[in-house]
Motif scaffolding. Structure first.
Motif, PDB file in Angstrom:
ATOM      1  N   TYR A  27       0.825  -1.201   0.000  1.00  0.00           N
ATOM      2  CA  TYR A  27       0.000   0.000   0.000  1.00  0.00           C
ATOM      3  C   TYR A  27       0.864   1.259   0.000  1.00  0.00           C
ATOM      4  CZ  TYR A  27      -4.738  -1.887   0.738  1.00  0.00           C
ATOM      5  OH  TYR A  27      -5.956  -2.491   0.599  1.00  0.00           O
ATOM      6  N   TRP A  35      -1.328   6.155  -6.574  1.00  0.00           N
ATOM      7  CA  TRP A  35      -2.626   6.603  -6.103  1.00  0.00           C
ATOM      8  C   TRP A  35      -2.817   8.097  -6.345  1.00  0.00           C
ATOM      9  CZ3 TRP A  35      -4.287   9.561  -1.737  1.00  0.00           C
ATOM     10  CH2 TRP A  35      -5.660   9.479  -1.480  1.00  0.00           C
ATOM     11  N   ARG A  48      -6.384  -0.791 -15.644  1.00  0.00           N
ATOM     12  CA  ARG A  48      -7.000  -0.282 -14.416  1.00  0.00           C
ATOM     13  C   ARG A  48      -8.460  -0.715 -14.326  1.00  0.00           C
ATOM     14  NH1 ARG A  48      -2.445   1.224 -15.329  1.00  0.00           N
ATOM     15  NH2 ARG A  48      -1.192   2.488 -13.952  1.00  0.00           N
ATOM     16  N   GLU A  52      -9.872  -3.188 -11.442  1.00  0.00           N
ATOM     17  CA  GLU A  52     -10.975  -2.740 -10.582  1.00  0.00           C
ATOM     18  C   GLU A  52     -12.116  -3.745 -10.619  1.00  0.00           C
ATOM     19  OE1 GLU A  52     -11.308  -0.287  -8.450  1.00  0.00           O
ATOM     20  OE2 GLU A  52      -9.536   0.909  -8.907  1.00  0.00           O
ATOM     21  N   GLN A  55     -11.206  -6.678  -8.588  1.00  0.00           N
ATOM     22  CA  GLN A  55     -11.191  -6.323  -7.166  1.00  0.00           C
ATOM     23  C   GLN A  55     -12.570  -6.405  -6.541  1.00  0.00           C
ATOM     24  OE1 GLN A  55     -12.322  -3.038  -5.713  1.00  0.00           O
ATOM     25  NE2 GLN A  55     -11.830  -3.833  -3.703  1.00  0.00           N
ATOM     26  N   SER A  59     -10.345  -7.139  -1.333  1.00  0.00           N
ATOM     27  CA  SER A  59      -9.581  -5.961  -0.927  1.00  0.00           C
ATOM     28  C   SER A  59      -8.610  -5.572  -2.048  1.00  0.00           C
ATOM     29  CB  SER A  59      -8.808  -6.235   0.362  1.00  0.00           C
ATOM     30  OG  SER A  59      -7.793  -7.187   0.124  1.00  0.00           O
ATOM     31  N   TRP A  60      -8.278  -4.298  -2.111  1.00  0.00           N
ATOM     32  CA  TRP A  60      -7.361  -3.823  -3.145  1.00  0.00           C
ATOM     33  C   TRP A  60      -5.966  -4.421  -2.963  1.00  0.00           C
ATOM     34  CZ3 TRP A  60      -7.568  -2.564  -7.808  1.00  0.00           C
ATOM     35  CH2 TRP A  60      -6.531  -1.870  -8.444  1.00  0.00           C
TER      36      TRP A  60
END
Length: 133
Positions: A27, A35, A48, A52, A55, A59-60
């Motif tokens: 993260y 981010w 992306r 997504e 996901q 969780s990311w």
């Protein structure tokens, strides 16, 4: 540890970070390098969007940790390449432990690539960014 005003937590290097970014090294790297930064290019945006979708319900961090596997499995998310995937590729993806093996998500990724392969270069980028303020 937080900044002198006590509002923003500080990372191991003493720089302020969003609280969620401090929960895992993956993260922290994502926060610092990706981010909140604009992404351009059809293939980059396709990646992306696909990630997504994968996901969803997870969780990311799960996606971040498997992103190298996703990139390898989906030919770097190059739309032109993914659009040519066959039923054999689909079966390969369903057996690939390096990705999320969800049949519906894999099928959607392949179907979306086939549609996008027919678009003009830059058209996905233009469409997505036409919604930005």
């Amino acid at each position: 540890m937080s900044d002198p005003a006590g509002e923003t937590p500080l990372g191991p290097d003493g720089l302020p970070r969003c609280p969620w970014a401090l929960s895992a090294p993956d993260y922290l790297a994502y926060h610092d390098e990706e981010w909140g930064r604009p992404v351009h290019g059809d293939d980059a945006l396709f990646e992306r969007l696909c990630l997504e979708a994968f996901q969803s319900g997870l969780s990311w961090i799960t996606i971040l940790r498997r992103r190298p596997g996703f990139r390898a499995a989906f030919s770097g998310f190059r739309i032109a390449d993914v659009a040519t995937f066959t039923d054999a590729d689909r079966e390969r993806l369903l057996a690939d432990t390096g990705i999320i093996r969800n049949r519906a998500k894999i099928d959607a990724t392949l179907a979306n690539a086939r549609v996008l392969a027919e678009w003009k270069p830059g058209e996905l980028d233009t469409l997505i960014w036409s919604h930005a303020p």
